[in-house]
Design a protein around this motif. Structure first.
Motif, PDB file in Angstrom:
ATOM      1  N   PHE A 137       0.861  -1.068  -0.073  1.00  0.00           N
ATOM      2  CA  PHE A 137       0.039  -0.206   0.050  1.00  0.00           C
ATOM      3  C   PHE A 137       0.953   1.149  -0.053  1.00  0.00           C
ATOM      4  N   GLN A 138       1.992   1.211   0.933  1.00  0.00           N
ATOM      5  CA  GLN A 138       2.844   2.512   0.963  1.00  0.00           C
ATOM      6  C   GLN A 138       3.510   2.751  -0.572  1.00  0.00           C
ATOM      7  N   ASP A 139       4.158   1.501  -1.000  1.00  0.00           N
ATOM      8  CA  ASP A 139       4.408   1.782  -2.106  1.00  0.00           C
ATOM      9  C   ASP A 139       3.776   2.462  -3.105  1.00  0.00           C
ATOM     10  N   LEU A 140       2.476   2.090  -3.371  1.00  0.00           N
ATOM     11  CA  LEU A 140       1.637   2.791  -4.233  1.00  0.00           C
ATOM     12  C   LEU A 140       1.376   4.127  -3.966  1.00  0.00           C
ATOM     13  N   VAL A 141       1.493   4.605  -2.683  1.00  0.00           N
ATOM     14  CA  VAL A 141       1.066   5.755  -2.275  1.00  0.00           C
ATOM     15  C   VAL A 141       2.324   6.569  -2.491  1.00  0.00           C
ATOM     16  N   GLU A 142       3.618   6.034  -2.272  1.00  0.00           N
ATOM     17  CA  GLU A 142       4.751   6.824  -2.784  1.00  0.00           C
ATOM     18  C   GLU A 142       5.120   6.907  -4.218  1.00  0.00           C
ATOM     19  N   GLU A 143       4.476   5.958  -5.000  1.00  0.00           N
ATOM     20  CA  GLU A 143       4.514   6.012  -6.612  1.00  0.00           C
ATOM     21  C   GLU A 143       3.737   7.455  -6.968  1.00  0.00           C
ATOM     22  N   GLY A 144       2.491   7.498  -6.542  1.00  0.00           N
ATOM     23  CA  GLY A 144       1.779   8.523  -6.645  1.00  0.00           C
ATOM     24  C   GLY A 144       2.408   9.966  -6.165  1.00  0.00           C
ATOM     25  N   GLN A 145       3.059   9.943  -5.155  1.00  0.00           N
ATOM     26  CA  GLN A 145       3.789  11.125  -4.804  1.00  0.00           C
ATOM     27  C   GLN A 145       4.809  11.363  -5.699  1.00  0.00           C
ATOM     28  N   LYS A 146       5.617  10.576  -6.315  1.00  0.00           N
ATOM     29  CA  LYS A 146       6.705  10.854  -7.028  1.00  0.00           C
ATOM     30  C   LYS A 146       6.245  11.267  -8.482  1.00  0.00           C
ATOM     31  N   THR A 147       4.959  10.889  -9.047  1.00  0.00           N
ATOM     32  CA  THR A 147       4.394  11.320 -10.230  1.00  0.00           C
ATOM     33  C   THR A 147       3.608  12.435  -9.997  1.00  0.00           C
ATOM     34  N   GLY A 148       3.668  13.160  -8.634  1.00  0.00           N
ATOM     35  CA  GLY A 148       2.673  14.163  -8.533  1.00  0.00           C
ATOM     36  C   GLY A 148       1.420  14.059  -8.452  1.00  0.00           C
ATOM     37  N   ALA A 149       0.677  13.009  -8.310  1.00  0.00           N
ATOM     38  CA  ALA A 149      -0.637  12.839  -8.340  1.00  0.00           C
ATOM     39  C   ALA A 149      -1.025  12.962  -6.712  1.00  0.00           C
ATOM     40  N   PHE A 150      -0.171  12.571  -5.853  1.00  0.00           N
ATOM     41  CA  PHE A 150      -0.618  12.809  -4.523  1.00  0.00           C
ATOM     42  C   PHE A 150       0.391  13.848  -3.681  1.00  0.00           C
ATOM     43  N   ARG A 151      -0.078  14.445  -2.639  1.00  0.00           N
ATOM     44  CA  ARG A 151       0.544  15.495  -1.944  1.00  0.00           C
ATOM     45  C   ARG A 151       1.802  14.778  -1.367  1.00  0.00           C
ATOM     46  N   ASP A 152       2.724  15.564  -1.248  1.00  0.00           N
ATOM     47  CA  ASP A 152       3.949  14.731  -0.767  1.00  0.00           C
ATOM     48  C   ASP A 152       4.404  15.687   0.430  1.00  0.00           C
ATOM     49  N   ASP A 153       3.437  16.307   1.161  1.00  0.00           N
ATOM     50  CA  ASP A 153       4.153  17.133   2.294  1.00  0.00           C
ATOM     51  C   ASP A 153       3.558  16.268   3.524  1.00  0.00           C
ATOM     52  N   VAL A 154       3.112  14.902   3.193  1.00  0.00           N
ATOM     53  CA  VAL A 154       2.744  14.036   4.297  1.00  0.00           C
ATOM     54  C   VAL A 154       3.530  12.799   3.707  1.00  0.00           C
TER      55      VAL A 154
END
Length: 202
Positions: A137-154
């Motif tokens: 699950f965390q890997d998927l969140v991190e992938e989204g953060q790297k592509t800019g789809a998810f916020r990366d301040d958390v």
């Protein structure tokens, strides 16, 4: 059913009966109050069949949850490795998680209420398998953060553990007699979660 008839129950069927009976009894009376004798009688199998599959009531409880957790992990793994951007796959993952929880609500509620009673090697095995799910699950969140789809301040670890910890606690407050079904609750929690992780640039 006589003892002789119980002895004739095929092994695979006996295991299914034991799991179904234990889930129902744990849910009705609680794990601690349910005896192995009650499980054997409800499942209509011999005590020998019970101990062929499970060395103890604790192993039986743990096995019920571990099998469901293995299903959840396999489904998440397939979604994570599938096509599409990370935000689409995360949406699929959390929607699928709630669907699986709805399909197995009784067994998962039993586990949530009783997991504090499990210790030793059984608890260690569950923790190891839960970490595997969390890492996927965390890997998927991190992938989204790297592509800019998810916020990366958390941090992805905070996102993952906050969401999954909240899921575990649903049994404490959800009521089937309330205004929402489990599926409707899932839809609202999915929307709330995804809105919270989505990048403001999206």
């Amino acid at each position: 059913m006589t003892e002789q008839d119980r002895a004739r129950v095929p092994r695979g069927e006996a295991r299914d009966r034991i799991v179904a009976a234990a889930t129902e009894l744990f849910g009705r009376y609680g794990y601690e109050a349910t005896t192995t004798r009650q499980i054997v009688e409800a499942a209509q199998v011999t005590k020998g069949a019970m101990y062929h599959w499970f060395s103890s009531k604790e192993e039986l409880l743990t096995s019920i949850y571990r099998e469901l957790l293995a299903e959840q992990t396999g489904r998440l793994q397939a979604i994570s490795a599938g096509p599409g951007p990370a935000d689409v796959r995360l949406h699929l993952a959390v929607t699928d998680l709630f669907a699986h929880m709805d399909d197995h609500a009784e067994a998962l509620t039993v586990w949530a209420r009783s997991m504090h009673l499990v210790a030793g090697e059984h608890a260690s095995a569950v923790r190891a398998e839960r970490r595997r799910y969390q890492h996927l699950f965390q890997d998927l969140v991190e992938e989204g953060q790297k592509t800019g789809a998810f916020r990366d301040d958390v941090l992805a670890t905070v996102v993952t553990n906050t969401f999954l910890s909240g899921i575990v606690q649903i049994y404490r407050w959800f009521s089937p007699d309330g205004p929402l079904t489990r599926r409707e609750l899932g839809e609202q929690m999915v929307a709330l979660f995804l809105d919270g992780v989505r990048s403001s640039a999206e």
